[in-house]
Design a protein around this motif. Structure first.
Motif, PDB file in Angstrom:
ATOM      1  N   ALA A  29      69.137  44.902  64.881  1.00 23.21           N
ATOM      2  CA  ALA A  29      68.564  44.964  66.222  1.00 23.21           C
ATOM      3  C   ALA A  29      69.543  44.362  67.232  1.00 23.21           C
ATOM      4  CB  ALA A  29      67.225  44.236  66.264  1.00 23.21           C
ATOM      5  N   PHE A  30      70.160  43.240  66.880  1.00 24.82           N
ATOM      6  CA  PHE A  30      71.129  42.610  67.775  1.00 24.82           C
ATOM      7  C   PHE A  30      72.374  43.468  67.940  1.00 24.82           C
ATOM      8  CE2 PHE A  30      68.448  39.043  67.782  1.00 24.82           C
ATOM      9  CZ  PHE A  30      68.925  38.100  68.695  1.00 24.82           C
ATOM     10  N   ALA A  31      72.828  44.088  66.851  1.00 27.16           N
ATOM     11  CA  ALA A  31      73.993  44.967  66.942  1.00 27.16           C
ATOM     12  C   ALA A  31      73.695  46.172  67.825  1.00 27.16           C
ATOM     13  CB  ALA A  31      74.418  45.413  65.548  1.00 27.16           C
ATOM     14  N   ASP A  32      72.503  46.733  67.670  1.00 29.85           N
ATOM     15  CA  ASP A  32      72.069  47.833  68.533  1.00 29.85           C
ATOM     16  C   ASP A  32      72.072  47.402  70.000  1.00 29.85           C
ATOM     17  OD1 ASP A  32      71.600  50.335  67.439  1.00 29.85           O
ATOM     18  OD2 ASP A  32      69.644  49.798  66.633  1.00 29.85           O
ATOM     19  N   PHE A  33      71.495  46.224  70.259  1.00 29.42           N
ATOM     20  CA  PHE A  33      71.374  45.769  71.647  1.00 29.42           C
ATOM     21  C   PHE A  33      72.750  45.470  72.253  1.00 29.42           C
ATOM     22  CE2 PHE A  33      70.537  42.637  75.011  1.00 29.42           C
ATOM     23  CZ  PHE A  33      69.643  43.375  75.770  1.00 29.42           C
ATOM     24  N   ARG A  34      73.683  44.955  71.462  1.00 34.99           N
ATOM     25  CA  ARG A  34      75.035  44.716  71.972  1.00 34.99           C
ATOM     26  C   ARG A  34      75.656  46.018  72.467  1.00 34.99           C
ATOM     27  NH1 ARG A  34      79.498  45.445  69.158  1.00 34.99           N
ATOM     28  NH2 ARG A  34      78.441  45.150  67.139  1.00 34.99           N
ATOM     29  N   GLN A  35      75.439  47.104  71.725  1.00 37.72           N
ATOM     30  CA  GLN A  35      75.958  48.394  72.164  1.00 37.72           C
ATOM     31  C   GLN A  35      75.297  48.836  73.466  1.00 37.72           C
ATOM     32  OE1 GLN A  35      75.703  51.311  68.988  1.00 37.72           O
ATOM     33  NE2 GLN A  35      77.613  50.581  68.085  1.00 37.72           N
ATOM     34  N   ILE A  36      74.003  48.572  73.591  1.00 32.75           N
ATOM     35  CA  ILE A  36      73.290  48.924  74.824  1.00 32.75           C
ATOM     36  C   ILE A  36      73.879  48.165  76.004  1.00 32.75           C
ATOM     37  CG2 ILE A  36      71.055  48.911  76.001  1.00 32.75           C
ATOM     38  CD1 ILE A  36      71.347  50.864  73.578  1.00 32.75           C
ATOM     39  N   GLU A  37      74.141  46.864  75.811  1.00 32.70           N
ATOM     40  CA  GLU A  37      74.738  46.066  76.888  1.00 32.70           C
ATOM     41  C   GLU A  37      76.107  46.621  77.275  1.00 32.70           C
ATOM     42  OE1 GLU A  37      73.323  41.533  76.786  1.00 32.70           O
ATOM     43  OE2 GLU A  37      74.342  42.140  74.933  1.00 32.70           O
ATOM     44  N   ASN A  38      76.898  47.035  76.297  1.00 30.71           N
ATOM     45  CA  ASN A  38      78.221  47.578  76.592  1.00 30.71           C
ATOM     46  C   ASN A  38      78.149  48.914  77.310  1.00 30.71           C
ATOM     47  OD1 ASN A  38      79.426  45.368  75.368  1.00 30.71           O
ATOM     48  ND2 ASN A  38      79.695  46.382  73.395  1.00 30.71           N
ATOM     49  N   GLN A  39      77.121  49.702  77.005  1.00 25.98           N
ATOM     50  CA  GLN A  39      76.953  50.998  77.675  1.00 25.98           C
ATOM     51  C   GLN A  39      76.467  50.840  79.109  1.00 25.98           C
ATOM     52  OE1 GLN A  39      74.241  53.073  75.093  1.00 25.98           O
ATOM     53  NE2 GLN A  39      75.728  53.227  73.414  1.00 25.98           N
ATOM     54  N   ALA A  40      75.759  49.729  79.364  1.00 29.70           N
ATOM     55  CA  ALA A  40      75.273  49.408  80.720  1.00 29.70           C
ATOM     56  C   ALA A  40      74.440  50.542  81.314  1.00 29.70           C
ATOM     57  CB  ALA A  40      76.433  49.057  81.643  1.00 29.70           C
ATOM     58  N   SER A  41      73.575  51.132  80.487  1.00 28.22           N
ATOM     59  CA  SER A  41      72.745  52.257  80.930  1.00 28.22           C
ATOM     60  C   SER A  41      71.270  51.915  80.750  1.00 28.22           C
ATOM     61  CB  SER A  41      73.101  53.510  80.128  1.00 28.22           C
ATOM     62  OG  SER A  41      72.092  54.478  80.214  1.00 28.22           O
ATOM     63  N   ILE A  42      70.486  52.081  81.798  1.00 25.13           N
ATOM     64  CA  ILE A  42      69.052  51.806  81.692  1.00 25.13           C
ATOM     65  C   ILE A  42      68.387  52.808  80.762  1.00 25.13           C
ATOM     66  CG2 ILE A  42      68.419  53.211  83.699  1.00 25.13           C
ATOM     67  CD1 ILE A  42      66.830  49.851  82.594  1.00 25.13           C
ATOM     68  N   ASP A  43      68.893  54.033  80.718  1.00 24.59           N
ATOM     69  CA  ASP A  43      68.322  55.035  79.805  1.00 24.59           C
ATOM     70  C   ASP A  43      68.538  54.620  78.347  1.00 24.59           C
ATOM     71  OD1 ASP A  43      67.399  56.644  81.849  1.00 24.59           O
ATOM     72  OD2 ASP A  43      69.229  57.854  81.921  1.00 24.59           O
ATOM     73  N   SER A  44      69.691  54.040  78.048  1.00 25.50           N
ATOM     74  CA  SER A  44      69.955  53.561  76.686  1.00 25.50           C
ATOM     75  C   SER A  44      69.027  52.418  76.321  1.00 25.50           C
ATOM     76  CB  SER A  44      71.414  53.117  76.556  1.00 25.50           C
ATOM     77  OG  SER A  44      72.287  54.198  76.741  1.00 25.50           O
ATOM     78  N   LEU A  45      68.756  51.522  77.278  1.00 26.36           N
ATOM     79  CA  LEU A  45      67.832  50.419  77.025  1.00 26.36           C
ATOM     80  C   LEU A  45      66.419  50.938  76.776  1.00 26.36           C
ATOM     81  CD1 LEU A  45      67.184  47.418  76.832  1.00 26.36           C
ATOM     82  CD2 LEU A  45      66.928  47.386  79.329  1.00 26.36           C
ATOM     83  N   LEU A  46      65.996  51.927  77.553  1.00 23.19           N
ATOM     84  CA  LEU A  46      64.666  52.510  77.361  1.00 23.19           C
ATOM     85  C   LEU A  46      64.559  53.171  75.984  1.00 23.19           C
ATOM     86  CD1 LEU A  46      64.126  54.079  80.907  1.00 23.19           C
ATOM     87  CD2 LEU A  46      62.912  52.114  79.947  1.00 23.19           C
ATOM     88  N   ASP A  47      65.627  53.834  75.557  1.00 30.71           N
ATOM     89  CA  ASP A  47      65.638  54.460  74.230  1.00 30.71           C
ATOM     90  C   ASP A  47      65.590  53.399  73.136  1.00 30.71           C
ATOM     91  OD1 ASP A  47      66.013  56.866  72.483  1.00 30.71           O
ATOM     92  OD2 ASP A  47      67.834  55.779  71.942  1.00 30.71           O
ATOM     93  N   PHE A  48      66.333  52.306  73.307  1.00 27.42           N
ATOM     94  CA  PHE A  48      66.308  51.195  72.359  1.00 27.42           C
ATOM     95  C   PHE A  48      64.899  50.621  72.255  1.00 27.42           C
ATOM     96  CE2 PHE A  48      66.379  46.543  71.881  1.00 27.42           C
ATOM     97  CZ  PHE A  48      67.039  46.392  70.679  1.00 27.42           C
ATOM     98  N   HIS A  49      64.265  50.422  73.392  1.00 32.51           N
ATOM     99  CA  HIS A  49      62.907  49.865  73.415  1.00 32.51           C
ATOM    100  C   HIS A  49      61.924  50.810  72.724  1.00 32.51           C
ATOM    101  CE1 HIS A  49      59.811  47.182  74.958  1.00 32.51           C
ATOM    102  NE2 HIS A  49      59.117  48.236  75.347  1.00 32.51           N
ATOM    103  N   ARG A  50      62.096  52.090  72.943  1.00 34.60           N
ATOM    104  CA  ARG A  50      61.187  53.082  72.365  1.00 34.60           C
ATOM    105  C   ARG A  50      61.309  53.140  70.843  1.00 34.60           C
ATOM    106  NH1 ARG A  50      61.947  56.403  76.002  1.00 34.60           N
ATOM    107  NH2 ARG A  50      63.893  57.276  75.201  1.00 34.60           N
ATOM    108  N   LYS A  51      62.525  53.166  70.329  1.00 33.24           N
ATOM    109  CA  LYS A  51      62.678  53.306  68.880  1.00 33.24           C
ATOM    110  C   LYS A  51      62.357  52.015  68.134  1.00 33.24           C
ATOM    111  CE  LYS A  51      67.711  52.568  68.424  1.00 33.24           C
ATOM    112  NZ  LYS A  51      68.987  53.252  68.101  1.00 33.24           N
ATOM    113  N   ASN A  52      62.295  50.887  68.857  1.00 34.42           N
ATOM    114  CA  ASN A  52      61.922  49.600  68.254  1.00 34.42           C
ATOM    115  C   ASN A  52      60.477  49.201  68.535  1.00 34.42           C
ATOM    116  OD1 ASN A  52      64.334  48.041  66.942  1.00 34.42           O
ATOM    117  ND2 ASN A  52      65.199  49.017  68.759  1.00 34.42           N
ATOM    118  N   SER A  53      59.720  50.056  69.199  1.00 38.90           N
ATOM    119  CA  SER A  53      58.398  49.645  69.684  1.00 38.90           C
ATOM    120  C   SER A  53      57.463  49.223  68.552  1.00 38.90           C
ATOM    121  CB  SER A  53      57.762  50.765  70.522  1.00 38.90           C
ATOM    122  OG  SER A  53      57.614  51.948  69.751  1.00 38.90           O
ATOM    123  N   PHE A  54      57.369  50.008  67.490  1.00 37.00           N
ATOM    124  CA  PHE A  54      56.482  49.634  66.381  1.00 37.00           C
ATOM    125  C   PHE A  54      56.990  48.381  65.666  1.00 37.00           C
ATOM    126  CE2 PHE A  54      55.062  54.065  66.812  1.00 37.00           C
ATOM    127  CZ  PHE A  54      53.685  53.875  66.777  1.00 37.00           C
TER     128      PHE A  54
END
Length: 327
Positions: A167-192
């Motif tokens: 989860a942390f490795a995924d989020f680090r990539q999201i921070e590097n991409q600096a995209s709100i759409d990527s963060l929303l996708d991360f949140h969605r696939k981790n929701s459950f």
């Protein structure tokens, strides 16, 4: 199958890498060995880095007047300042990292169970503490996935650690991409997954990103909530409730299938089957509804399948190959 990021790990150098223990040995660590093909590993042995040899006289932590010292009783050396300076410089230059695996009971690397003595020689243990190097890591990387190699022999601890690490490795990539759409996708696939850990904090995360236009507006606070969410696994009740909610999203369920899955959850609640058995059934139903999209869900697939602990190490052993059984 869903692709996973490569976590960046800081690992005690004596774990599977080099013979740098105080006694000149290397230490076996199944989880480090298993992670090697899947992660980028940085290693460190602080005791060697500050100039101590291999093998070497053991170190000891001393508490005197609320001051902690790192000493080597066999030589009389006080290594406190040297270790603190090295650790600060090393961590300042460490770069990106997602998690830590350290050798337990080490006066430099233990995360919390190393003995602290009142005096250098012939004295009682006054408390248990983190090692000198590890203490700095805990303060600077509070909330990151970190464990001792010995504890990771436990399958539940290993599963939780790997879940958090990816989860942390995924989020680090999201921070590097600096995209709100990527963060929303991360949140969605981790929701459950997040709901199964801490539904209250998950609601805060959802509210935080609901109206965000740019990731920089929310990324720092979201990361704090991520740490809080993954601090420890949720209850068994939360896990089974989350599994049931996911099952209900499956299409075209016959009544007997609902009864079947309820029975599966009941058997898990009675400790008659493993959580892996529940997940395998849930994966089947989810795949039937969502196809390959189901592979993206981190509740079902939190980390690469090849990192799962072996279910039965002695499965191939022949227990009937003995004299009395041949008669």
């Amino acid at each position: 199958m869903e692709s996973f990021p490569r976590p960046v790990l800081l690992v005690s150098r004596c774990l599977e890498f080099d013979k740098v223990r105080y006694n000149g040995q290397k230490v076996s660590s199944p989880v480090v060995r298993d992670l090697m093909p899947f992660a980028d590993m940085k290693t460190v042995c602080p005791e060697v880095e500050i100039g101590l040899g291999v093998p070497r006289a053991p170190l000891r932590i001393i508490r005197k007047n609320d001051e902690y010292r790192l000493v080597q009783p066999g030589t009389g050396l006080n290594l406190t300042e040297k270790m603190n300076v090295f650790t600060e410089n090393f961590l300042n230059e460490l770069g990106e990292v997602d998690g830590f695996i350290f050798k337990g009971l080490s006066p430099s690397m233990s995360l919390g169970n190393v003995k602290v003595y009142a005096r250098t020689e012939m004295s009682p243990v006054v408390e248990r503490s983190a090692g000198f190097f590890a203490g700095h890591v805990i303060n600077r990387y509070h909330g990151y996935p970190m464990e001792e190699s010995e504890r990771l022999l436990n399958p539940r601890i290993r599963h939780h650690y790997l879940t958090c690490l990816y989860a942390f490795a995924d989020f680090r990539q999201i921070e590097n991409q600096a995209s709100i759409d990527s963060l929303l996708d991360f949140h969605r696939k981790n929701s459950f997954l997040f709901v199964s850990y801490n539904p209250e904090v998950f609601d805060k995360m959802s509210g935080l990103i609901a109206d965000a236009d740019e990731i920089h507006q929310v990324s720092d606070e979201y990361k704090l909530l991520l740490k809080e969410t993954l601090r420890k696994p949720g209850s068994e009740v939360l896990k089974t409730e989350t599994a049931w909610k996911m099952f209900l999203m499956s299409d075209d369920k016959a009544n007997n299938e609902s009864y079947f899955f309820e029975e599966i959850l009941g058997r898990y609640a009675d400790n008659r089957i493993s959580w892996d058995a529940v997940i395998e059934v849930l994966r089947m139903f989810s795949f039937r509804t969502f196809g390959e999209e189901s592979y993206k869900d981190r509740f079902l697939y939190p980390y690469p399948e090849k990192l799962k602990a072996s279910v039965d190490e002695s499965r191939e052993k022949d227990y009937w190959d003995n004299e009395w059984n041949k008669r």
